[in-house]
Motif scaffolding. Structure first.
Motif, PDB file in Angstrom:
ATOM      1  N   ILE A  91      64.765 -24.556  -8.479  1.00 46.95           N
ATOM      2  CA  ILE A  91      63.603 -24.755  -9.348  1.00 46.95           C
ATOM      3  C   ILE A  91      63.521 -23.548 -10.267  1.00 46.95           C
ATOM      4  N   THR A  92      63.909 -23.728 -11.507  1.00 40.51           N
ATOM      5  CA  THR A  92      63.992 -22.608 -12.446  1.00 40.51           C
ATOM      6  C   THR A  92      62.714 -22.395 -13.249  1.00 40.51           C
ATOM      7  N   ASP A  93      61.821 -23.380 -13.223  1.00 42.25           N
ATOM      8  CA  ASP A  93      60.549 -23.248 -13.926  1.00 42.25           C
ATOM      9  C   ASP A  93      59.606 -22.408 -13.055  1.00 42.25           C
ATOM     10  N   ASP A  94      59.274 -21.204 -13.523  1.00 44.26           N
ATOM     11  CA  ASP A  94      58.451 -20.294 -12.721  1.00 44.26           C
ATOM     12  C   ASP A  94      57.081 -20.872 -12.408  1.00 44.26           C
ATOM     13  N   TYR A 115      61.296 -45.251 -10.328  1.00 42.78           N
ATOM     14  CA  TYR A 115      59.909 -44.890 -10.000  1.00 42.78           C
ATOM     15  C   TYR A 115      59.820 -43.407  -9.650  1.00 42.78           C
ATOM     16  N   ALA A 116      60.790 -42.929  -8.838  1.00 46.33           N
ATOM     17  CA  ALA A 116      60.798 -41.517  -8.447  1.00 46.33           C
ATOM     18  C   ALA A 116      60.926 -40.626  -9.677  1.00 46.33           C
ATOM     19  N   LYS A 117      61.809 -41.018 -10.577  1.00 50.29           N
ATOM     20  CA  LYS A 117      62.014 -40.219 -11.782  1.00 50.29           C
ATOM     21  C   LYS A 117      60.752 -40.179 -12.630  1.00 50.29           C
ATOM     22  N   THR A 118      60.096 -41.334 -12.770  1.00 48.88           N
ATOM     23  CA  THR A 118      58.850 -41.393 -13.549  1.00 48.88           C
ATOM     24  C   THR A 118      57.770 -40.518 -12.931  1.00 48.88           C
ATOM     25  N   LEU A 119      57.659 -40.591 -11.617  1.00 45.07           N
ATOM     26  CA  LEU A 119      56.657 -39.810 -10.894  1.00 45.07           C
ATOM     27  C   LEU A 119      56.850 -38.313 -11.115  1.00 45.07           C
ATOM     28  N   LEU A 120      58.085 -37.850 -10.986  1.00 44.47           N
ATOM     29  CA  LEU A 120      58.369 -36.430 -11.133  1.00 44.47           C
ATOM     30  C   LEU A 120      58.276 -35.971 -12.584  1.00 44.47           C
ATOM     31  N   GLU A 121      58.651 -36.849 -13.508  1.00 42.10           N
ATOM     32  CA  GLU A 121      58.544 -36.493 -14.932  1.00 42.10           C
ATOM     33  C   GLU A 121      57.093 -36.255 -15.334  1.00 42.10           C
ATOM     34  N   LYS A 122      56.191 -37.085 -14.815  1.00 40.71           N
ATOM     35  CA  LYS A 122      54.772 -36.916 -15.125  1.00 40.71           C
ATOM     36  C   LYS A 122      54.248 -35.593 -14.587  1.00 40.71           C
ATOM     37  N   ALA A 123      54.773 -35.194 -13.426  1.00 43.83           N
ATOM     38  CA  ALA A 123      54.289 -33.973 -12.791  1.00 43.83           C
ATOM     39  C   ALA A 123      54.916 -32.721 -13.384  1.00 43.83           C
ATOM     40  N   TYR A 124      56.235 -32.763 -13.713  1.00 41.55           N
ATOM     41  CA  TYR A 124      56.949 -31.534 -14.064  1.00 41.55           C
ATOM     42  C   TYR A 124      57.699 -31.573 -15.396  1.00 41.55           C
ATOM     43  N   GLY A 125      57.767 -32.749 -16.048  1.00 39.75           N
ATOM     44  CA  GLY A 125      58.558 -32.842 -17.261  1.00 39.75           C
ATOM     45  C   GLY A 125      59.967 -33.338 -16.950  1.00 39.75           C
ATOM     46  N   THR A 126      60.655 -33.822 -17.978  1.00 36.14           N
ATOM     47  CA  THR A 126      61.948 -34.491 -17.786  1.00 36.14           C
ATOM     48  C   THR A 126      63.014 -33.585 -17.192  1.00 36.14           C
ATOM     49  N   GLU A 127      63.200 -32.392 -17.763  1.00 34.10           N
ATOM     50  CA  GLU A 127      64.281 -31.517 -17.317  1.00 34.10           C
ATOM     51  C   GLU A 127      64.099 -31.094 -15.864  1.00 34.10           C
ATOM     52  N   GLN A 128      62.905 -30.631 -15.520  1.00 33.47           N
ATOM     53  CA  GLN A 128      62.674 -30.171 -14.153  1.00 33.47           C
ATOM     54  C   GLN A 128      62.689 -31.343 -13.171  1.00 33.47           C
ATOM     55  N   ALA A 129      62.190 -32.495 -13.609  1.00 30.85           N
ATOM     56  CA  ALA A 129      62.198 -33.674 -12.749  1.00 30.85           C
ATOM     57  C   ALA A 129      63.624 -34.054 -12.362  1.00 30.85           C
ATOM     58  N   ASN A 130      64.540 -34.009 -13.332  1.00 25.87           N
ATOM     59  CA  ASN A 130      65.933 -34.345 -13.051  1.00 25.87           C
ATOM     60  C   ASN A 130      66.552 -33.381 -12.048  1.00 25.87           C
TER      61      ASN A 130
END
Length: 340
Positions: free
Chosen positions: A34-37, A82-97
């Protein structure tokens, strides 16, 4: 303080709960990536602040992530989307991936991982009347140290049958393992959830950070010190970091040095505090000191990452020796005094 309920949980709190369920080893691997501080800080704070969760809450979280990340070719691709959508909403596309890729790798490559942090005696009691083939399949995928503990607690006749099945085991279809895993998790959820419900708080966070690399450990502690100094102090008091070598007694230092290669030791001391270097040198012979100092002198500039990696390995050796009862590590806090 009342336990947090599922409907009141944020996305980062759910991720924090999942990391606690996965256990320190897997969670530390996730944290390394997880590179996003800001994301790392929030998850770290959520882990440290999390109290015991109700069993039904943990079951819902495990079920939610299990459904998402165990999706395979037999299922429609909707689960993964669904998992990707959930994480993208929480953290953004790059971090979600990044999080998604790492979690999928961990969960898919470690079947039955939810048993790794369960009590081995309880597992053995629950397993002993099961088919030896099923027990063998589960133990073959657990961490060797956990499998050994469970095997030790099984009746002798079951030990023999299970060991034989493990030795004779051939490659198993991943899809079959996935289906068996779902059945097993449901059947033994009382053993698994009972252990998970005890997780969380500063001890859980310290246990995770003890297994991360040096850079992650340093980054998290520094963030905690800025946000909640007392929490940072509480977590650090439960940990052992490279600079804490100065707190080891001479006999412990000498025992550790027998396990460390001289070149690794030289690299680990590059840029270290003088008191750390002095502590090491005082516990070496004159000849060993000369070799170490010569290695350090001729080593030249080195990458900080290389120093951090070798420091982490040495700390790992110290923790192993402590776990084996060969040395005593005195940490800050009451109850840690040595009694002659």
């Amino acid at each position: 303080m009342l336990p947090i309920q599922l409907e009141a949980m944020t996305h980062s709190q759910k991720v924090a709960a999942l990391m606690i369920v996965l256990g320190p080893a897997a969670a530390s691997e996730i944290m390394k990536n997880i590179t996003d501080d800001d994301v790392l800080e929030q998850i770290t704070l959520d882990i440290a602040a999390m109290n015991k969760l109700p069993i039904e809450t943990l079951e819902a979280i495990v079920d939610e992530f299990h459904t998402i990340f165990q999706a395979n070719s037999m299922l429609a691709s909707g689960g993964m989307n669904y998992a990707k959508t959930l994480l993208e909403k929480a953290y953004g596309t790059e971090q979600a991936n990044k999080i998604l890729d790492r979690l999928v790798t961990i969960l898919n490559s470690n079947p039955f991982q939810f048993f790794n942090d369960a009590d081995p005696i309880q597992l053995a009691t629950s397993f002993q009347n099961e088919n030896p083939q099923l027990i063998a399949l589960i133990l073959a995928y657990l961490k060797p140290e956990q499998s050994a503990k469970v095997l030790n607690c099984l009746p002798p006749n079951v030990q023999h049958k299970v060991s034989l099945k493990i030795a004779q085991m051939e490659t198993t279809n991943p899809e079959i393992i996935s289906e068996v895993e779902k059945i097993v998790e449901s059947k033994f959820s009382n053993v698994v959830i009972q252990d998970f419900s005890k997780a969380g708080g500063t001890e859980a966070l310290a246990s995770i950070l003890n297994r991360t690399d040096r850079a992650t450990e340093k980054n998290v502690i520094e963030m905690l010190e800025e946000e909640t100094p007392q929490l940072a102090e509480d977590v650090r008091s439960l940990m052992f970091v490279f600079e804490d070598i100065v707190n080891l007694d001479d006999r412990a230092i000498q025992r550790v040095l027998r396990e460390v290669d001289t070149k690794d030791l030289a690299l680990s001391l590059k840029g270290s505090r003088d008191d750390v270097k002095d502590k090491i040198l005082r516990n070496m012979s004159e000849r060993a000191q000369a070799i170490l100092l010569e290695d350090m002198e001729y080593m030249g500039p080195v990458r900080a990452r290389e120093v951090q990696e070798v420091q982490s390995r040495i700390v790992g050796i110290i923790r192993m020796l402590e776990q084996n009862g060969e040395i005593v590590v005195v940490r800050d806090g009451a109850g840690d005094e040595l009694i002659e």
